[in-house]
Design an enzyme around this catalytic site. Structure first.
Site, mmCIF file in Angstrom:
data_model
loop_
_atom_site.group_PDB
_atom_site.id
_atom_site.type_symbol
_atom_site.label_atom_id
_atom_site.label_comp_id
_atom_site.label_asym_id
_atom_site.label_seq_id
_atom_site.Cartn_x
_atom_site.Cartn_y
_atom_site.Cartn_z
ATOM 1 N N SER B 145 37.158 34.970 38.348
ATOM 2 C CA SER B 145 37.056 35.026 39.565
ATOM 3 C C SER B 145 38.002 35.667 40.261
ATOM 4 C CB SER B 145 36.567 33.641 40.268
ATOM 5 O OG SER B 145 36.657 33.719 41.572
ATOM 6 N N TYR B 158 40.925 25.358 42.903
ATOM 7 C CA TYR B 158 39.738 26.051 42.225
ATOM 8 C C TYR B 158 40.484 27.473 41.785
ATOM 9 C CZ TYR B 158 35.681 29.242 41.383
ATOM 10 O OH TYR B 158 34.978 30.047 41.000
#
Lengths: 455, 252
Positions: B145, B158
């Site tokens: 990501s 995250y």
């Protein structure tokens, strides 16, 4: 930096990335050089769970001569050649290349019984793929000329096979999956010169080309046509001929009528300008190739190398397609489906897949090999860059037409057909499997092709 | 085996209900696919995915129970899939977004996010790499990501897991270079879907299918690291250069 070999990711000794001539889907295998039948026996007995496979010069276009994770035997040192000049037969190690053989045979007054468009193939590979050449319509495939061969089968046994044996015909065209061919003996064509007398005809369109081939091929030992894949007419150049007798040579050449000096004129650089092979350059190449041919010429003398192996002048020409690689689509269809030739050319031209090397040929009778490719009728071979958009679907569509016509694809060229297409177009596949299961009950011989096609 | 035009025959998805992975599957040439293994937590959703793919005409769809946090089981689960036949494409597609505030309040939640997004990815990645390396061919897709490019205040738990994952995947890719195994690292931006439902959308948001399209074309081209959308490569390069006082105040 060295990483301890306990890591399963570290390359091990002998491991190499292998691919076919088209360089499309490489896989890693452990390459093991062998120099004798004893070595082959030992290697087959020691084969691991990923199996074993023999590889020649890697000229099959797809995944036939590679096997991920397996042991791949390099037979190039198993190449002793023994010519019996009185009988006109040769016996040699399977690693001998036609290039090696021709350098010995031609000056001795002999030619190989069959040669594909490159002499850079081994005898083992020629048997495994049951290769054909320009004389197929008259003299059949390479395997038809083999009188005996020594193989090591999957049970680790050395066997001598002759044409009466089902195991012989399962090995001819068997893509190396029945055993490792170690030695072979085959007959030769006597020649009195190293020149070929060639008749050339340039045709205005595909119909004229095919008509001429149907009506005239039988009068020639060698016949092949090149087709302009960029031109909607399918115009082409037909070249046919036979080995020239001494009296055809000019006086000055008659003293050494068998002089043979094949040359590599250039090597394609490893770093290729990207996009050298594109529709524009290919159109120009096709145009030039067509224009260069005479409208009609009879009895031109050409050296063996330029008539049979024009592409060998340019070494490593497959690199010209760049990193994406290329594939060759070669199908055979019966005479009543000759229209598939123009259909295939049209379909590929419409997606911009223009090939410099498009070859049309008439096949003669098939042989007894269950997986041997040639069958009577037409065969067309088209080179295509692998990254042409829409290629996968176009070829799947053509597969459907070839299947419906009772045709098939050549395993030595294939890199993308489905297992269903394979099974449907080689109706004797189950017969071949029965013989293979006897010869290699534990499926020791595995290739990426055999995994892909579920052979 | 993968063929010359890039079509795989067998696919393993770890995170079998992943929208991106399933969209990738639907974009692959269906006629060549013989086996699809969806590995995930046994659930109605996983069973539904199997049923849906089978109805859509995929051959050989099976499910395998897989729990990301149970790392001791990863080796045997992946071995069993490979023992049944070569796998041409492995998609590491599981992951959780977690909740930053809750993680800050209860660090045990942060540990779960890290276990799934990093530890379990590392464990499955190494296990899959070992088997792919052994078979001498195949592709491994790692869903990373852009959140890992630079951790943001709003999302750094995250972000840090994706940062670790991305570093791991880059290293794995180098380790496998030249081995016949190809690693593709996908740095997606905001992906509209189940995982981000109810969250404020970031600029340049993409759909799972858009990510899938990039995955399929990148596999064909043999690319190493891709951003989705592609413009994020430049954006993230700029973001990484921002002085911290400025970066800290960014709305996203």
């Amino acid at each position: 930096m060295t990483i301890s070999p306990i890591s399963p990711l570290v390359p091990r000794e002998g491991e190499r990335l292998l691919s076919g001539w088209g360089r499309t889907a490489p896989s890693m295998a452990t390459v093991l050089p062998v120099t004798s039948v004893t070595d082959v026996l030992a290697a087959v007995s020691a084969a691991g769970p990923r199996g074993i496979l023999a590889r020649g010069l890697g000229r099959s276009y797809g995944d036939a001569a590679q096997s991920g994770g397996a042991t791949v035997l390099d037979l190039s040192a198993l190449a002793q050649v023994h010519v019996d000049t009185a009988a006109g037969v040769v016996s040699c190690g399977a690693g001998a290349s036609l290039d090696d053989l021709l350098r010995t045979l031609v000056p001795a007054g002999y030619f190989v019984p069959v040669t594909p468009g490159t002499r850079m193939v081994t005898v083992g590979g020629a048997i495994a793929a049951d290769v054909h050449g320009k004389n197929h319509h008259v003299e059949g495939t390479f395997g038809s000329h083999v009188s005996s061969m020594t193989i090591v089968d999957g049970r680790g046994e050395e066997r001598v096979l002759e044409p009466g044996d089902p195991a012989f015909w399962a090995t001819v065209g068997g893509m190396g999956l029945t055993g490792v061919v170690a030695e072979a003996a085959f007959d030769l064509i006597p020649i009195s010169t190293s020149m070929v007398s060639v008749d050339t005809d340039r045709t205005a369109d595909l119909d004229e080309l095919m008509d001429r081939m149907v009506s005239g091929d039988d009068a020639y030992r060698y016949s092949v046509a090149w087709v302009d894949s960029a031109h909607p007419s399918g115009r082409g150049v037909l070249t046919r001929g036979d080995h020239a007798p001494v009296e055809r040579l000019p006086a000055r050449d008659r003293e050494q009528p068998l002089a043979y000096d094949p040359r590599v004129l250039a090597t394609v650089p490893v770093v290729m300008p990207k996009g050298l092979v594109n529709p524009l350059t290919m159109r120009a190449f096709n145009e030039a190739w067509y224009r260069k041919a005479p409208k009609h010429r009879v009895g031109e003398l050409q050296p063996i190398a330029s008539f049979f192996h024009p592409l060998d002048i340019l070494q490593d020409w497959n690199l010209g397609y760049g990193p994406a690689g290329f594939l060759q689509y070669q199908f055979a269809v019966p005479d009543d489906s000759g229209h598939l030739v123009s259909l295939a050319l049209d379909r590929l031209r419409r997606i911009g897949a223009i090939s410099p090397v498009t070859v049309l040929k008439r096949f003669g009778a098939a042989n007894a090999g269950p997986l041997s490719f040639p069958q009577p009728g037409w065969t067309l071979a088209i080179d295509v860059p692998a990254d042409v958009p829409g290629l996968a679907d176009a070829l799947d569509d053509l597969d459907g037409l070839v299947l419906a016509a009772g045709g098939r694809l050549y395993l030595a060229k294939d890199s993308r057909m489905s297992p269903e297409m394979m099974a449907a177009t080689y109706p004797r596949l189950s017969e071949w499997r029965r013989v293979r299961d006897e010869m290699d009950p534990d499926r020791v011989f595995v290739s990426d092709l055999s995994r892909r096609l579920l052979l | 085996m993968r063929d010359a035009v890039g079509a795989p025959q067998s696919i393993l998805i770890l995170g079998g209900t992943s929208e991106i992975a399933l969209a990738t599957l639907r974009r692959l040439p269906r006629s060549r696919i013989r086996r699809v293994v969806l590995a995930g937590r046994p659930s109605e959703r996983l069973a539904a995915a199997v049923a849906e793919l089978t109805t859509a005409g995929f051959a050989g769809v099976e499910q395998v129970a897989f729990e990301a946090t149970d790392t001791d089981t990863h080796g045997s689960i992946i071995d069993a899939v490979f023992d049944a036949g070569d796998v041409d494409l492995v998609l590491l597609a599981f992951g959780v977004l977690g909740d930053q505030a809750e993680s800050e309040a209860d660090p045990r939640l942060a540990v779960t996010v890290a276990t799934i997004n990093y530890t379990a990815m590392l464990s499955t990645g190494l296990n899959a790499a070992r088997r792919l390396r052994g078979q001498g061919h195949g592709s491994l897709v790692v869903l990373s990501s852009v959140a890992g490019d630079r951790a943001r205040r709003a999302n750094f738990v995250y972000g840090s897991t994706k940062s670790g994952l991305d570093a791991f995947a880059q290293g794995l890719s180098d380790a496998l270079h030249g081995s016949g195994v190809h690693v593709l690292v996908v740095r997606a931006g905001f992906v509209r879907g189940r995982m981000t439902e109810g969250r404020p959308e970031a600029p340049m948001a993409v759909t799972p299918d858009e990510v899938a399209a990039v995955i399929v074309s990148s596999l064909r081209k043999g690319r190493g690291t891709v951003y989705v959308p592609a413009q994020l490569r430049l954006v993230m390069a700029a973001v990484k250069l921002l002085p911290r006082p400025v970066f800290r105040k960014l709305p996203y």
